[in-house]
Design a protein around this motif. Structure first.
Motif, PDB file in Angstrom:
ATOM      1  N   MET A  41       0.839  -1.187   0.000  1.00 47.01           N
ATOM      2  CA  MET A  41       0.000   0.000   0.000  1.00 47.01           C
ATOM      3  C   MET A  41       0.880   1.246   0.000  1.00 47.01           C
ATOM      4  O   MET A  41       1.788   1.358   0.815  1.00 47.01           O
ATOM      5  CB  MET A  41      -0.879  -0.031   1.254  1.00 47.01           C
ATOM      6  CG  MET A  41      -1.587   1.266   1.540  1.00 47.01           C
ATOM      7  SD  MET A  41      -2.600   1.146   3.027  1.00 47.01           S
ATOM      8  CE  MET A  41      -2.001   2.553   3.905  1.00 47.01           C
ATOM      9  N   LEU A  42       0.642   2.174  -0.918  1.00 52.09           N
ATOM     10  CA  LEU A  42       1.364   3.448  -0.922  1.00 52.09           C
ATOM     11  C   LEU A  42       0.747   4.313   0.171  1.00 52.09           C
ATOM     12  O   LEU A  42      -0.399   4.731   0.078  1.00 52.09           O
ATOM     13  CB  LEU A  42       1.263   4.142  -2.272  1.00 52.09           C
ATOM     14  CG  LEU A  42       2.069   5.429  -2.409  1.00 52.09           C
ATOM     15  CD1 LEU A  42       3.556   5.142  -2.270  1.00 52.09           C
ATOM     16  CD2 LEU A  42       1.791   6.114  -3.721  1.00 52.09           C
ATOM     17  N   GLY A  43       1.529   4.543   1.227  1.00 52.00           N
ATOM     18  CA  GLY A  43       0.998   5.243   2.380  1.00 52.00           C
ATOM     19  C   GLY A  43       1.552   6.629   2.613  1.00 52.00           C
ATOM     20  O   GLY A  43       1.004   7.400   3.384  1.00 52.00           O
ATOM     21  N   PHE A  44       2.681   6.944   1.940  1.00 49.03           N
ATOM     22  CA  PHE A  44       3.268   8.262   2.144  1.00 49.03           C
ATOM     23  C   PHE A  44       4.101   8.659   0.934  1.00 49.03           C
ATOM     24  O   PHE A  44       4.510   7.821   0.134  1.00 49.03           O
ATOM     25  CB  PHE A  44       4.119   8.303   3.424  1.00 49.03           C
ATOM     26  CG  PHE A  44       5.299   7.368   3.413  1.00 49.03           C
ATOM     27  CD1 PHE A  44       6.544   7.789   2.984  1.00 49.03           C
ATOM     28  CD2 PHE A  44       5.169   6.058   3.836  1.00 49.03           C
ATOM     29  CE1 PHE A  44       7.628   6.933   2.964  1.00 49.03           C
ATOM     30  CE2 PHE A  44       6.244   5.192   3.839  1.00 49.03           C
ATOM     31  CZ  PHE A  44       7.480   5.625   3.406  1.00 49.03           C
ATOM     32  N   LEU A  45       4.320   9.965   0.811  1.00 50.74           N
ATOM     33  CA  LEU A  45       5.169  10.526  -0.241  1.00 50.74           C
ATOM     34  C   LEU A  45       6.300  11.306   0.402  1.00 50.74           C
ATOM     35  O   LEU A  45       6.134  11.913   1.462  1.00 50.74           O
ATOM     36  CB  LEU A  45       4.365  11.449  -1.150  1.00 50.74           C
ATOM     37  CG  LEU A  45       3.336  10.769  -2.042  1.00 50.74           C
ATOM     38  CD1 LEU A  45       2.475  11.822  -2.751  1.00 50.74           C
ATOM     39  CD2 LEU A  45       4.006   9.865  -3.068  1.00 50.74           C
ATOM     40  N   VAL A  46       7.435  11.300  -0.270  1.00 44.42           N
ATOM     41  CA  VAL A  46       8.608  12.056   0.154  1.00 44.42           C
ATOM     42  C   VAL A  46       8.832  13.129  -0.902  1.00 44.42           C
ATOM     43  O   VAL A  46       8.903  12.823  -2.094  1.00 44.42           O
ATOM     44  CB  VAL A  46       9.840  11.129   0.281  1.00 44.42           C
ATOM     45  CG1 VAL A  46      11.065  11.912   0.697  1.00 44.42           C
ATOM     46  CG2 VAL A  46       9.547   9.992   1.258  1.00 44.42           C
ATOM     47  N   HIS A  47       8.906  14.382  -0.475  1.00 40.11           N
ATOM     48  CA  HIS A  47       9.001  15.473  -1.436  1.00 40.11           C
ATOM     49  C   HIS A  47      10.314  15.469  -2.215  1.00 40.11           C
ATOM     50  O   HIS A  47      10.306  15.669  -3.427  1.00 40.11           O
ATOM     51  CB  HIS A  47       8.796  16.823  -0.742  1.00 40.11           C
ATOM     52  CG  HIS A  47       7.407  17.006  -0.245  1.00 40.11           C
ATOM     53  ND1 HIS A  47       7.073  16.855   1.086  1.00 40.11           N
ATOM     54  CD2 HIS A  47       6.257  17.293  -0.884  1.00 40.11           C
ATOM     55  CE1 HIS A  47       5.774  17.050   1.232  1.00 40.11           C
ATOM     56  NE2 HIS A  47       5.256  17.321   0.057  1.00 40.11           N
ATOM     57  N   LYS A  48      11.438  15.275  -1.527  1.00 41.63           N
ATOM     58  CA  LYS A  48      12.743  15.317  -2.202  1.00 41.63           C
ATOM     59  C   LYS A  48      13.684  14.297  -1.581  1.00 41.63           C
ATOM     60  O   LYS A  48      13.605  14.015  -0.385  1.00 41.63           O
ATOM     61  CB  LYS A  48      13.382  16.696  -2.083  1.00 41.63           C
ATOM     62  CG  LYS A  48      12.676  17.772  -2.869  1.00 41.63           C
ATOM     63  CD  LYS A  48      13.563  18.981  -3.024  1.00 41.63           C
ATOM     64  CE  LYS A  48      12.884  19.959  -3.969  1.00 41.63           C
ATOM     65  NZ  LYS A  48      13.732  21.054  -4.330  1.00 41.63           N
ATOM     66  N   ASP A  49      14.594  13.772  -2.408  1.00 37.06           N
ATOM     67  CA  ASP A  49      15.656  12.925  -1.874  1.00 37.06           C
ATOM     68  C   ASP A  49      16.394  13.712  -0.801  1.00 37.06           C
ATOM     69  O   ASP A  49      16.628  14.905  -0.959  1.00 37.06           O
ATOM     70  CB  ASP A  49      16.635  12.515  -2.980  1.00 37.06           C
ATOM     71  CG  ASP A  49      16.086  11.417  -3.876  1.00 37.06           C
ATOM     72  OD1 ASP A  49      15.257  10.617  -3.413  1.00 37.06           O
ATOM     73  OD2 ASP A  49      16.492  11.361  -5.052  1.00 37.06           O
ATOM     74  N   VAL A  74       5.166  12.305   4.021  1.00 36.25           N
ATOM     75  CA  VAL A  74       3.839  12.816   4.375  1.00 36.25           C
ATOM     76  C   VAL A  74       2.799  11.734   4.072  1.00 36.25           C
ATOM     77  O   VAL A  74       2.739  11.213   2.953  1.00 36.25           O
ATOM     78  CB  VAL A  74       3.520  14.112   3.584  1.00 36.25           C
ATOM     79  CG1 VAL A  74       2.116  14.597   3.898  1.00 36.25           C
ATOM     80  CG2 VAL A  74       4.546  15.185   3.895  1.00 36.25           C
ATOM     81  N   ALA A  75       1.999  11.411   5.085  1.00 41.19           N
ATOM     82  CA  ALA A  75       0.979  10.374   4.945  1.00 41.19           C
ATOM     83  C   ALA A  75      -0.056  10.771   3.906  1.00 41.19           C
ATOM     84  O   ALA A  75      -0.597  11.882   3.943  1.00 41.19           O
ATOM     85  CB  ALA A  75       0.302  10.125   6.295  1.00 41.19           C
ATOM     86  N   THR A  76      -0.344   9.863   2.970  1.00 41.36           N
ATOM     87  CA  THR A  76      -1.348  10.111   1.938  1.00 41.36           C
ATOM     88  C   THR A  76      -2.702   9.494   2.312  1.00 41.36           C
ATOM     89  O   THR A  76      -3.662   9.599   1.557  1.00 41.36           O
ATOM     90  CB  THR A  76      -0.887   9.551   0.581  1.00 41.36           C
ATOM     91  OG1 THR A  76      -0.623   8.156   0.726  1.00 41.36           O
ATOM     92  CG2 THR A  76       0.363  10.274   0.099  1.00 41.36           C
ATOM     93  N   THR A  77      -2.742   8.889   3.477  1.00 38.60           N
ATOM     94  CA  THR A  77      -3.942   8.298   4.048  1.00 38.60           C
ATOM     95  C   THR A  77      -3.696   8.180   5.550  1.00 38.60           C
ATOM     96  O   THR A  77      -2.558   8.363   5.994  1.00 38.60           O
ATOM     97  CB  THR A  77      -4.231   6.907   3.416  1.00 38.60           C
ATOM     98  OG1 THR A  77      -5.479   6.399   3.875  1.00 38.60           O
ATOM     99  CG2 THR A  77      -3.119   5.917   3.718  1.00 38.60           C
ATOM    100  N   ASP A  78      -4.711   7.909   6.335  1.00 39.72           N
ATOM    101  CA  ASP A  78      -4.476   7.645   7.753  1.00 39.72           C
ATOM    102  C   ASP A  78      -3.651   6.366   7.860  1.00 39.72           C
ATOM    103  O   ASP A  78      -3.980   5.351   7.231  1.00 39.72           O
ATOM    104  CB  ASP A  78      -5.794   7.463   8.507  1.00 39.72           C
ATOM    105  CG  ASP A  78      -6.594   8.756   8.632  1.00 39.72           C
ATOM    106  OD1 ASP A  78      -5.987   9.847   8.620  1.00 39.72           O
ATOM    107  OD2 ASP A  78      -7.828   8.664   8.743  1.00 39.72           O
ATOM    108  N   LEU A  79      -2.570   6.402   8.638  1.00 45.81           N
ATOM    109  CA  LEU A  79      -1.697   5.239   8.802  1.00 45.81           C
ATOM    110  C   LEU A  79      -1.938   4.621  10.180  1.00 45.81           C
ATOM    111  O   LEU A  79      -1.962   5.332  11.185  1.00 45.81           O
ATOM    112  CB  LEU A  79      -0.233   5.649   8.669  1.00 45.81           C
ATOM    113  CG  LEU A  79       0.155   6.323   7.341  1.00 45.81           C
ATOM    114  CD1 LEU A  79       1.624   6.736   7.364  1.00 45.81           C
ATOM    115  CD2 LEU A  79      -0.127   5.388   6.168  1.00 45.81           C
TER     116      LEU A  79
END
Length: 93
Positions: free
Chosen positions: A1-9, A15-20
């Protein structure tokens, strides 16, 4: 499940894209680039809030968007919630 995104290396939080939910294994990736992550969520983290991508020591700078956004006010273990209870903003004090 894709649960978060990272803005930059180089960011230390995603940042959570859903409640974790505590105990779940979640995947994340950078917005640009091919870097992927897998973490075990150590405590419940609401949508839009930050998750530690690695252990962060007290006094260490918190990097998001490739920028320093704050300083850890306590040790923050990998997979835990990163928010106002454990960081001090460098912008707002």
């Amino acid at each position: 499940m894709l649960g978060f995104l990272v803005h930059k290396d180089g960011d230390v939080v995603g940042v959570a894209t859903t409640d974790l939910s505590k105990g779940s294994k979640v995947q994340g990736k950078t917005l640009k680039g091919d870097r992927e992550y897998e973490l075990t969520v150590m405590e419940n983290i609401p949508l839009g809030h930050k998750i530690a991508l690695r252990d962060i020591k007290k006094g260490e700078k918190i990097v998001e968007y490739g920028e320093i956004i704050g300083v850890a006010t306590q040790d923050i273990p990998k997979g835990t919630h990163v928010h106002t209870h454990n960081i001090r903003s460098i912008r707002w004090g």
